[in-house]
Every structure is written in structure tokens, then in C-alpha cells.
Design a protein around this motif. Sequence first.
Motif, PDB file in Angstrom:
ATOM      1  N   THR A  87       0.825  -1.211   0.000  1.00 20.66           N
ATOM      2  CA  THR A  87       0.000   0.000   0.000  1.00 20.66           C
ATOM      3  C   THR A  87       0.861   1.264   0.000  1.00 20.66           C
ATOM      4  O   THR A  87       0.417   2.315   0.441  1.00 20.66           O
ATOM      5  N   CYS A  88       2.069   1.146  -0.463  1.00 14.23           N
ATOM      6  CA  CYS A  88       3.010   2.266  -0.681  1.00 14.23           C
ATOM      7  C   CYS A  88       3.682   2.803   0.572  1.00 14.23           C
ATOM      8  O   CYS A  88       4.293   3.872   0.532  1.00 14.23           O
ATOM      9  N   LYS A  89       3.628   2.091   1.661  1.00  9.27           N
ATOM     10  CA  LYS A  89       4.228   2.571   2.912  1.00  9.27           C
ATOM     11  C   LYS A  89       5.730   2.824   2.754  1.00  9.27           C
ATOM     12  O   LYS A  89       6.222   3.902   3.103  1.00  9.27           O
ATOM     13  N   SER A  90       6.467   1.875   2.208  1.00  8.13           N
ATOM     14  CA  SER A  90       7.914   2.047   2.043  1.00  8.13           C
ATOM     15  C   SER A  90       8.229   3.147   1.035  1.00  8.13           C
ATOM     16  O   SER A  90       9.117   3.964   1.263  1.00  8.13           O
ATOM     17  N   LEU A  91       7.504   3.161  -0.070  1.00  8.08           N
ATOM     18  CA  LEU A  91       7.744   4.206  -1.062  1.00  8.08           C
ATOM     19  C   LEU A  91       7.479   5.592  -0.476  1.00  8.08           C
ATOM     20  O   LEU A  91       8.266   6.515  -0.664  1.00  8.08           O
ATOM     21  N   ILE A  92       6.385   5.725   0.245  1.00  6.49           N
ATOM     22  CA  ILE A  92       6.021   7.028   0.805  1.00  6.49           C
ATOM     23  C   ILE A  92       7.056   7.491   1.828  1.00  6.49           C
ATOM     24  O   ILE A  92       7.570   8.607   1.746  1.00  6.49           O
ATOM     25  N   PHE A  93       7.365   6.632   2.803  1.00  7.15           N
ATOM     26  CA  PHE A  93       8.188   7.074   3.926  1.00  7.15           C
ATOM     27  C   PHE A  93       9.692   6.883   3.744  1.00  7.15           C
ATOM     28  O   PHE A  93      10.472   7.596   4.369  1.00  7.15           O
ATOM     29  N   SER A  94      10.106   5.947   2.903  1.00  7.77           N
ATOM     30  CA  SER A  94      11.546   5.699   2.753  1.00  7.77           C
ATOM     31  C   SER A  94      12.135   6.247   1.459  1.00  7.77           C
ATOM     32  O   SER A  94      13.348   6.319   1.330  1.00  7.77           O
ATOM     33  N   VAL A  95      11.277   6.634   0.509  1.00  8.29           N
ATOM     34  CA  VAL A  95      11.769   7.151  -0.762  1.00  8.29           C
ATOM     35  C   VAL A  95      11.294   8.584  -0.982  1.00  8.29           C
ATOM     36  O   VAL A  95      12.091   9.520  -1.027  1.00  8.29           O
ATOM     37  N   LEU A 111      17.686   8.575   8.776  1.00  9.25           N
ATOM     38  CA  LEU A 111      18.219   7.239   8.973  1.00  9.25           C
ATOM     39  C   LEU A 111      17.047   6.301   8.729  1.00  9.25           C
ATOM     40  O   LEU A 111      16.055   6.342   9.464  1.00  9.25           O
ATOM     41  N   VAL A 112      17.138   5.526   7.683  1.00 11.80           N
ATOM     42  CA  VAL A 112      16.049   4.631   7.313  1.00 11.80           C
ATOM     43  C   VAL A 112      16.528   3.207   7.526  1.00 11.80           C
ATOM     44  O   VAL A 112      17.591   2.829   7.038  1.00 11.80           O
ATOM     45  N   GLY A 113      15.759   2.432   8.263  1.00  8.25           N
ATOM     46  CA  GLY A 113      16.132   1.053   8.526  1.00  8.25           C
ATOM     47  C   GLY A 113      14.947   0.126   8.354  1.00  8.25           C
ATOM     48  O   GLY A 113      13.795   0.539   8.427  1.00  8.25           O
ATOM     49  N   THR A 114      15.240  -1.127   8.110  1.00 10.13           N
ATOM     50  CA  THR A 114      14.207  -2.152   7.975  1.00 10.13           C
ATOM     51  C   THR A 114      14.703  -3.423   8.637  1.00 10.13           C
ATOM     52  O   THR A 114      15.867  -3.518   9.040  1.00 10.13           O
ATOM     53  N   ASN A 115      13.819  -4.393   8.708  1.00  3.51           N
ATOM     54  CA  ASN A 115      14.220  -5.690   9.259  1.00  3.51           C
ATOM     55  C   ASN A 115      15.007  -6.506   8.231  1.00  3.51           C
ATOM     56  O   ASN A 115      15.560  -7.543   8.559  1.00  3.51           O
ATOM     57  N   LEU A 119      15.802  -4.429   1.656  1.00  6.45           N
ATOM     58  CA  LEU A 119      14.759  -3.408   1.473  1.00  6.45           C
ATOM     59  C   LEU A 119      15.353  -2.004   1.572  1.00  6.45           C
ATOM     60  O   LEU A 119      14.965  -1.109   0.818  1.00  6.45           O
ATOM     61  N   SER A 120      16.289  -1.808   2.500  1.00  8.74           N
ATOM     62  CA  SER A 120      16.956  -0.504   2.610  1.00  8.74           C
ATOM     63  C   SER A 120      17.732  -0.193   1.340  1.00  8.74           C
ATOM     64  O   SER A 120      17.697   0.938   0.834  1.00  8.74           O
ATOM     65  N   THR A 121      18.411  -1.202   0.809  1.00  6.80           N
ATOM     66  CA  THR A 121      19.160  -1.020  -0.439  1.00  6.80           C
ATOM     67  C   THR A 121      18.199  -0.733  -1.589  1.00  6.80           C
ATOM     68  O   THR A 121      18.436   0.178  -2.395  1.00  6.80           O
ATOM     69  N   ARG A 122      17.103  -1.481  -1.660  1.00  8.70           N
ATOM     70  CA  ARG A 122      16.098  -1.260  -2.713  1.00  8.70           C
ATOM     71  C   ARG A 122      15.592   0.181  -2.681  1.00  8.70           C
ATOM     72  O   ARG A 122      15.538   0.862  -3.698  1.00  8.70           O
ATOM     73  N   ASN A 147      28.282  14.061  -5.813  1.00 11.23           N
ATOM     74  CA  ASN A 147      29.715  13.825  -5.646  1.00 11.23           C
ATOM     75  C   ASN A 147      30.034  12.337  -5.643  1.00 11.23           C
ATOM     76  O   ASN A 147      30.976  11.905  -5.007  1.00 11.23           O
ATOM     77  N   GLY A 148      29.202  11.575  -6.356  1.00 13.07           N
ATOM     78  CA  GLY A 148      29.483  10.155  -6.493  1.00 13.07           C
ATOM     79  C   GLY A 148      29.213   9.364  -5.224  1.00 13.07           C
ATOM     80  O   GLY A 148      29.819   8.338  -4.997  1.00 13.07           O
ATOM     81  N   GLU A 149      28.299   9.850  -4.409  1.00 11.32           N
ATOM     82  CA  GLU A 149      27.986   9.150  -3.164  1.00 11.32           C
ATOM     83  C   GLU A 149      27.449   7.752  -3.470  1.00 11.32           C
ATOM     84  O   GLU A 149      26.860   7.506  -4.509  1.00 11.32           O
ATOM     85  N   THR A 150      27.638   6.851  -2.539  1.00 10.23           N
ATOM     86  CA  THR A 150      27.119   5.510  -2.688  1.00 10.23           C
ATOM     87  C   THR A 150      25.631   5.523  -2.410  1.00 10.23           C
ATOM     88  O   THR A 150      25.087   6.497  -1.904  1.00 10.23           O
ATOM     89  N   ILE A 151      24.972   4.425  -2.697  1.00 13.07           N
ATOM     90  CA  ILE A 151      23.540   4.359  -2.453  1.00 13.07           C
ATOM     91  C   ILE A 151      23.217   4.390  -0.967  1.00 13.07           C
ATOM     92  O   ILE A 151      22.103   4.693  -0.581  1.00 13.07           O
TER      93      ILE A 151
END
Length: 158
Positions: A87-95, A111-115, A119-122, A147-151
Motif C-alpha cells: 500500500t506504498c508505505k515504504s515508497l512514501i516514507f523511505s523514498v 536514517l532509514v532502517g528495515t528488518n 529493502l533498505s538497499t532497494r 559527488n558520487g555518493e554511494t547508495i
Amino acid sequence: MKDDNDLSWISELSKKDAEALLKQMTFAKEKKLMEGSFAEFVKGAWHTVEPSTPLAWNWHLDTICGYAEAVEKGAITKLVVNIPPGTCKSLIFSVFFPMWVWIRDPGQRFLVGTNDPTLSTRDSLRMRGMMDHEWFQKRWKEGVDDNGETIDHIQLSP
């Protein structure tokens, strides 16, 4: 002294120049609308992270976007969102939410974390994809510190 409200010069524009001016004004209006409304930002940016999935806007998205805006304003300091998967929870709050806050206040940190680290990488990849997308670059390129930051570490310049 020239009157700032005098718009008589508009009638002197060529059709091409008038169309270009209208396009610029519409673009600026849409950008300002998205900067002021999280729901409008999500609607506008959706295609940058889900290009093959049309956005089916529903009342629950208005509701969680409203809660997200209240968090950004400090009216809500603790928020738990319990809605079913998909229902878009991750997209809304983490992206979308961190990116919307950053275009308004680049000094903010998240700071975004998951279990599940995948998912954090995605979601980091989705955020980076949005930031690199032509649609985003046209609107907020000046705020992106590319500046070429990592994901795992994305930074926007104030």
C-alpha cells in the motif's frame, strides 16, 4: 517609473515566445505546488520510481501524506503506520518523504532502517534513481550534491 502590474508587453510577444513563457510559468507553478504539498510531490514524482506502474491514487495516500506533512512540520513527533503490504508505505516514507523534505530543507538528515537490509538497499536505489531522473534534475538540480555518493549515503547541498 515602470509599473510592475503593467502587462501590456504580453500582447507584443510572438506566439512562440508566448507559448514558451506559458510553459515556464506552468512549470514554476507545478514545482511550487509540489514543494508545498507532499501528496502533489508523490503524484508528480511517482513515474521516476515506478515507471511501469500507473499510480492509482486513493484516500489512504492522502491520509498518510497528510501525516507525513505533520511529521515534517513537527506537529507529530512519533508516528507508527500500520497498513498492509503493497500500500506504498515504504515508497512514501523511505523514498518520497526524505526527498521531499530535502528539496525543502537540504540540511535534514534521515536514517532509514528495515528488518531486511535488501529493502533498505532497494529504497536507496529508488531514491537515487529519482534524484538522477531527468524529471527531478530539471526541477531541483541546484540542490543535488552529485559527488558520487554511494547508495547508502546520499547528500543534498543547502
